[in-house]
Design an enzyme around this catalytic site. Structure first.
Site, mmCIF file in Angstrom:
data_model
loop_
_atom_site.group_PDB
_atom_site.id
_atom_site.type_symbol
_atom_site.label_atom_id
_atom_site.label_comp_id
_atom_site.label_asym_id
_atom_site.label_seq_id
_atom_site.Cartn_x
_atom_site.Cartn_y
_atom_site.Cartn_z
ATOM 1 N N GLU A 127 -17.821 45.287 -36.563
ATOM 2 C CA GLU A 127 -17.343 46.662 -36.438
ATOM 3 C C GLU A 127 -17.687 47.399 -37.727
ATOM 4 O O GLU A 127 -17.482 46.826 -38.809
ATOM 5 C CB GLU A 127 -15.822 46.706 -36.227
ATOM 6 C CG GLU A 127 -15.349 48.120 -35.936
ATOM 7 C CD GLU A 127 -13.854 48.222 -35.583
ATOM 8 O OE1 GLU A 127 -13.151 47.205 -35.659
ATOM 9 O OE2 GLU A 127 -13.430 49.325 -35.262
ATOM 10 N N MET A 269 -10.031 41.575 -38.533
ATOM 11 C CA MET A 269 -10.847 42.097 -37.441
ATOM 12 C C MET A 269 -10.522 41.376 -36.144
ATOM 13 O O MET A 269 -10.422 40.148 -36.097
ATOM 14 C CB MET A 269 -12.330 41.921 -37.812
ATOM 15 C CG MET A 269 -13.288 42.395 -36.766
ATOM 16 S SD MET A 269 -13.115 44.191 -36.492
ATOM 17 C CE MET A 269 -13.621 44.300 -34.802
ATOM 18 N N GLU A 304 -3.884 42.765 -35.091
ATOM 19 C CA GLU A 304 -5.143 42.227 -34.536
ATOM 20 C C GLU A 304 -4.882 41.600 -33.171
ATOM 21 O O GLU A 304 -5.680 41.747 -32.257
ATOM 22 C CB GLU A 304 -5.762 41.188 -35.479
ATOM 23 C CG GLU A 304 -6.004 41.670 -36.902
ATOM 24 C CD GLU A 304 -6.738 42.990 -37.017
ATOM 25 O OE1 GLU A 304 -7.536 43.315 -36.114
ATOM 26 O OE2 GLU A 304 -6.502 43.713 -38.006
ATOM 27 N N HIS A 307 -4.610 44.217 -30.473
ATOM 28 C CA HIS A 307 -5.916 44.789 -30.093
ATOM 29 C C HIS A 307 -6.502 44.083 -28.860
ATOM 30 O O HIS A 307 -7.375 44.644 -28.208
ATOM 31 C CB HIS A 307 -6.919 44.633 -31.232
ATOM 32 C CG HIS A 307 -6.993 45.811 -32.165
ATOM 33 N ND1 HIS A 307 -7.025 47.119 -31.729
ATOM 34 C CD2 HIS A 307 -7.102 45.872 -33.522
ATOM 35 C CE1 HIS A 307 -7.133 47.931 -32.781
ATOM 36 N NE2 HIS A 307 -7.179 47.199 -33.879
HETATM 37 N N1 0A1 Z 1 -10.660 47.083 -36.449
HETATM 38 C C1 0A1 Z 1 -10.135 46.485 -37.633
HETATM 39 C C2 0A1 Z 1 -10.539 47.154 -38.888
HETATM 40 C C3 0A1 Z 1 -11.894 46.930 -39.370
HETATM 41 C C4 0A1 Z 1 -12.784 47.949 -39.376
HETATM 42 C C5 0A1 Z 1 -14.018 47.798 -39.933
HETATM 43 C C6 0A1 Z 1 -14.315 46.588 -40.478
HETATM 44 O O1 0A1 Z 1 -15.520 46.367 -41.048
HETATM 45 C C7 0A1 Z 1 -15.887 46.988 -42.113
HETATM 46 C C8 0A1 Z 1 -13.436 45.564 -40.484
HETATM 47 C C9 0A1 Z 1 -12.221 45.728 -39.911
HETATM 48 C C10 0A1 Z 1 -8.643 46.667 -37.611
HETATM 49 O O2 0A1 Z 1 -8.163 47.727 -37.226
HETATM 50 O O3 0A1 Z 1 -7.942 45.784 -38.018
HETATM 51 ZN ZN ZN Z 2 -7.055 47.962 -35.773
#
Ligand code: 0A1
Ligand code: ZN
Length: 881
Positions: A127, A269, A304, A307
């Protein structure tokens, strides 16, 4: 070489993908000098795309292309093009298989996007757009495919090979190598892909789901961390149960894995079935992690995990919809944390973050709506606005609908959109359809940036017994947005009578059964509400529970604030009244010379708090914290940091000197030699004790210094050890300070999470004139430029938390930050861009700071080969200057 201006991407230009991918077959050959990735995509044209003759375009970044095959036949080099970073194949049929082989170098990947190495293991971060650093792919969240992943690596160095889904095959290969194949039955966007290969130990547990299935739970860590997984595992099980009970969401795969990695750009993540965590957000034991760390871990594990439904089963159509998954999931994890601990304390913490940092973001050059309309680099949009304000927006829907209808709405949303990539609008529509409520005006919360301001005034008509409250709303201009329309705001309030009790809120004389707390709905620029049957002029308690992310202006007197702080039935507003009183006292002192007096009423309020053991001690612990310097800066029209700091110090010093005996008593009363417990009561006890200690050391009290030494030596948990360390480091006892810092490092040098805390307590120390010491930390053997946690714990803590040291009128702090950002930009642009944040609001500061901040931004801007990430932040910050 100067960076070319990066392209801006607009929401208005969204088009459905030209091609869909049904299946992805990946084979990774992992070696020490690189990795070969074989990818076979089953592709078909999207019938919804207007041009059915469109060429196939796949995204790639930093890839060496080795070969391309279509339906098993080599594609000659002339039949495809590498344009910029994209692979373009014109004239493709409607359905075909494309096999692409690429070579990548994870061992040299310091950006930590795509496949990289951390402490000898391979891991991924995809991501938002990291998958394109692994292989060519339509790297956008609305292309959802089933993945099968075979990983091949040396068995001795990488005994554990993980990916998403279930392991379906494994075996030996020549030369001491082995393989494992994973298959994920759920279609997913490539940003949820994950791979891990390493020498890891596994902690196992089982979760029995509501429908009677047993889920295999595993946490993978380096063997030295095997004892630090219990809290994360317990948190995971609590999260799984909570999501079943509160949202009716059951886990869907048979296995759920968490892996801890040391080098990670963010907290964690949510990759499908294989969450990857920053070690600092998963590993904990009472002797190495503070209460705050324990709570953060519980919240992030939950986040997490949640999600899996809000993000994975139902995902985002495009990255403008990021808050669809993040805002909703933060709301879910906040409710979970509230249920696990003290709801009032959790609300205070979240509102503090909003008011201190998100309001600042929303008033600065990077301000953007919860659903942005454009971006240059999506990594810059993982912001407090997307996460925290996005969660507040979901919370307001919850408030407006009430819990039952909200649950009906979330059930409908999950059912209607399962397996789809959707928009924030789809979310709101599900809430509307389930509840029958019209949320069309409410949608402006997603579209308009900026923090609404509520100007409240009142009058009391004693003859009629009517109290009139006038509320006006206005929304400040933000970059690219002016003349905003009024928003739909749930405004919770109560009215207190002279005895401190809540009065009935009758909106008409006939309203005899009126409640004592109400949520009024503001939709117009101005409303006047009439409350009937009031025999006396009440004191208003406004925006109870922080019912909307807005600023409230009302001319409370100090006496009224004192009154609310000791009587309001709404715990949040009690705390808030105390904060407002303290802010008022500090702001008044700011303009005065050194002989300004601290209002005795504030001292009395603190004395009461310290001594009244009948009060909720968790709330008291929060109320004792003076408003932070960051918050005072945020509230100022034009911030004179040093003047605010001096005024705040004056209040703190006066409180500590006047209340010395009370603080000592509080310290001793909250002594706790029992086993480490993580209950709100135990956390409050440690917090009170350590606050008392910090205040006493703030005035260099010798008795407190001895207490701190003893506490430091004997502490059986990190909260108390760190409390003593921090208090001493911020005191004038130089010899003791050096001793405890050395002793701490000697004891904990092999534990990276503790060393991070050791770095940040020094970087955040308010001991004057210590930029030289910060520089020294950067050359300490434990400091690593390629480790984001270390960078954050020194540079981030200095520039982001140590505001009185960072904002010097000789601009030395700013130049220091600019230097480090320029250096980091070549290693890790995401981290570099985040570090720029403290400079972005330069216009808000008094002239003596402003120029230096601007010059530092220009220093960064002028670096050759600036990354897109830093380019966007710096150019937006300097725009119009
Ligand atoms: N989706 C993850 C957050 C996240 C976003 C970007 C990343 O890479 C740079 C890593 C993690 C969350 O909301 O926890
Ligand atoms: Zn998140």
């Amino acid at each position: 070489m100067r960076t070319n201006q990066p392209r801006t991407i607009y929401l208005s230009e969204y088009q459905v993908p030209a091609f869909l991918v049904d299946h992805v077959d990946l084979r990774f050959e992992l070696f020490e000098d690189g990795a070969r990735v074989h990818s076979t995509l089953s592709i078909r044209r999207n019938p919804e795309f207007p041009d059915q003759g469109e060429a196939l375009v796949l995204d790639g970044d930093s890839l060496v292309l080795e070969s391309v095959q279509m339906n098993g036949e080599a594609v000659p080099e002339n039949d495809y093009q590498l344009k910029g970073e994209q692979l373009v194949v014109p004239g493709v049929p409607d359905r075909f298989e494309l096999t692409v082989v690429t070579w990548i170098e994870p061992q040299n990947n310091t950006r930590l996007e795509g496949l990289y190495k951390s402490s000898g293991m391979f891991c991924t971060q995809c991501e938002a757009e990291g998958f394109r650093c692994i292989t060519f792919f339509p790297d956008r969240p609305d292309v959802m495919a089933r993945f099968r992943t075979r990983i091949e690596a040396d068995r001795a160095a990488y005994p554990v090979l993980l990916s998403n889904g279930n392991d379906v095959d494994r075996g030996e290969l020549a030369d001491g190598r082995h393989f494992v194949t994973w298959e994920d039955p759920f279609p997913k966007p490539c940003y949820l892909f994950a791979l891990v290969a390493g020498d890891l130990v596994e902690k196992r547990d089982t979760f029995h789901t509501c429908s009677g299935r047993d889920i295999d739970l595993r946490i993978y860590v380096e063997s030295r961390n095997a004892q630090k997984c219990d809290h994360a595992m317990d948190s995971l099980k609590r999260s799984m149960r909570w999501d079943e009970e509160v949202y009716g969401r059951e886990y869907d795969l048979d296995i759920f894995m968490i892996v801890a990695v040391d080098d990670f750009n963010m907290g964690a993540m949510e990759n499908k079935g294989l969450n990857i965590f920053n070690s600092s957000c998963v590993l904990a034991s009472p002797d190495t992690a503070t209460d705050a760390a324990f709570q953060r871990i519980e919240a992030i594990v939950a986040h997490e995990y949640f999600h899996n439904w809000s993000g994975n089963r139902v995902t985002c159509r495009d990255w403008f919809q990021l808050s669809l998954k993040e805002g909703f999931t933060v709301f879910r994890d906040a409710e979970f944390s509230a249920d696990m601990g003290s709801p009032t304390v959790k609300r205070i913490e979240d509102a503090t973050l909003m008011r201190t940092a998100q309001f600042a973001e929303d008033a600065g050059p990077m301000a953007h709506p919860v659903r942005p309309a454009s971006y240059m680099e999506i990594s810059n949009f993982y912001t407090l606005t997307i996460y925290e304000k996005g969660a507040e927006v979901v919370r307001m829907i919850h408030t407006l609908l009430g819990p039952e209808l909200f649950r009906k709405g979330s059930d409908l949303y999950f059912e209607r959109h399962d397996g789809q990539a959707v928009t924030t609008d789809d979310f709101v529509r599900a809430m509307e359809d389930a509840s029958g409520r019209d949320l069309s005006q409410f949608r402006r919360w997603y579209e308009q940036a900026g923090t609404p301001v509520l100007d409240v005034s009142d009058e009391y008509d004693a003859d009629k017994g009517v109290y009139r409250l006038k509320v006006q709303q206005r929304i400040p201009d933000t970059p690219g947005q002016t003349d905003k329309q009024p928003q739909h705001i749930p405004f919770a309030l109560g009215l207190l009578g002279a005895d401190g009790a809540d009065l009935s809120l009758a909106l008409a004389d006939s309203d005899t059964e009126a409640p004592v707390s109400r949520v009024l709905e503001l939709t117009d620029t101005e409303h006047t509400f009439e409350f009937h049957g009031l025999a006396e002029r009440p004191v208003p308690s406004l925006l109870r529970g922080f019912s909307a992310p807005v600023r409230v202006h009302y001319p409370w007197t100090r006496d009224q604030l004192m009154f609310l702080a000791s009587h309001d039935s709404d715990g949040f507003n009690r705390w808030d009244a105390g904060q407002r009183l303290a802010v008022d006292v500090i702001q008044a002192l700011e303009g005065q010379a050194d002989d300004g007096e601290v209002d005795a009423r504030l001292i009395d309020a603190y004395r009461q708090l310290l001594n009244d053991a009948t009060l909720d001690q968790a709330l008291v612990a929060k109320m004792l914290n003076l408003p932070s310097l960051a918050y005072l800066i945020e509230l100022a029209e034009e911030a004179d940091v040093q003047a605010l700091h001096r005024a705040r110090e004056k209040v703190l010093t006066t409180l500590a000197e006047t209340l010395r005996e009370d603080l000592l008593a509080c310290y001793h009363r909250n002594d706790d030699s029992g086993d480490y417990q993580l209950t709100p009561e135990a956390i409050a006890r440690r917090s009170l004790r350590n606050t008392a200690l910090a205040w006493l050391l703030h005035i260099d009290d010798a008795e407190a210094c001895d207490l701190a030494r003893v506490q430091f030596d004997r502490a059986s948990n990190m909260t108390d050890q760190m409390g003593a360390l921090r208090a001493l480091v911020n005191s004038g006892f130089a010899a003791e300070r050096g001793e405890v810092l050395d002793g701490f490092y000697q004891r904990w040098q092999d534990d990276p999470q503790v060393v991070e805390q050791w770095f940040s307590v020094q970087a955040a120390s308010t001991e004057a004139g210590h930029l030289g010491k910060i520089r020294a930390l950067l050359t300490h053997p434990a400091f690593e430029w390629t480790n984001p946690n270390k960078v954050r714990s020194v540079i981030g803590a200095f520039a982001g938390q140590n505001l009185s040291e960072f904002h010097q009128d000789d601009a030395s702090g700013y130049r220091f930050l600019a230097e480090q950002v320029r250096r980091l930009d070549d290693l890790n642009p995401q981290i570099a861009a985040r570090l720029v944040a403290p400079l972005t609001r330069w216009r808000k500061f008094a002239p003596v700071y402003r120029e230096g901040m601007k010059t530092a931004l220009e220093m960064i801007r002028d670096k050759d080969g600036l990354s897109r990430d830093v380019y966007e932040v710096v150019h937006k910050s300097l725009a119009g200057s």
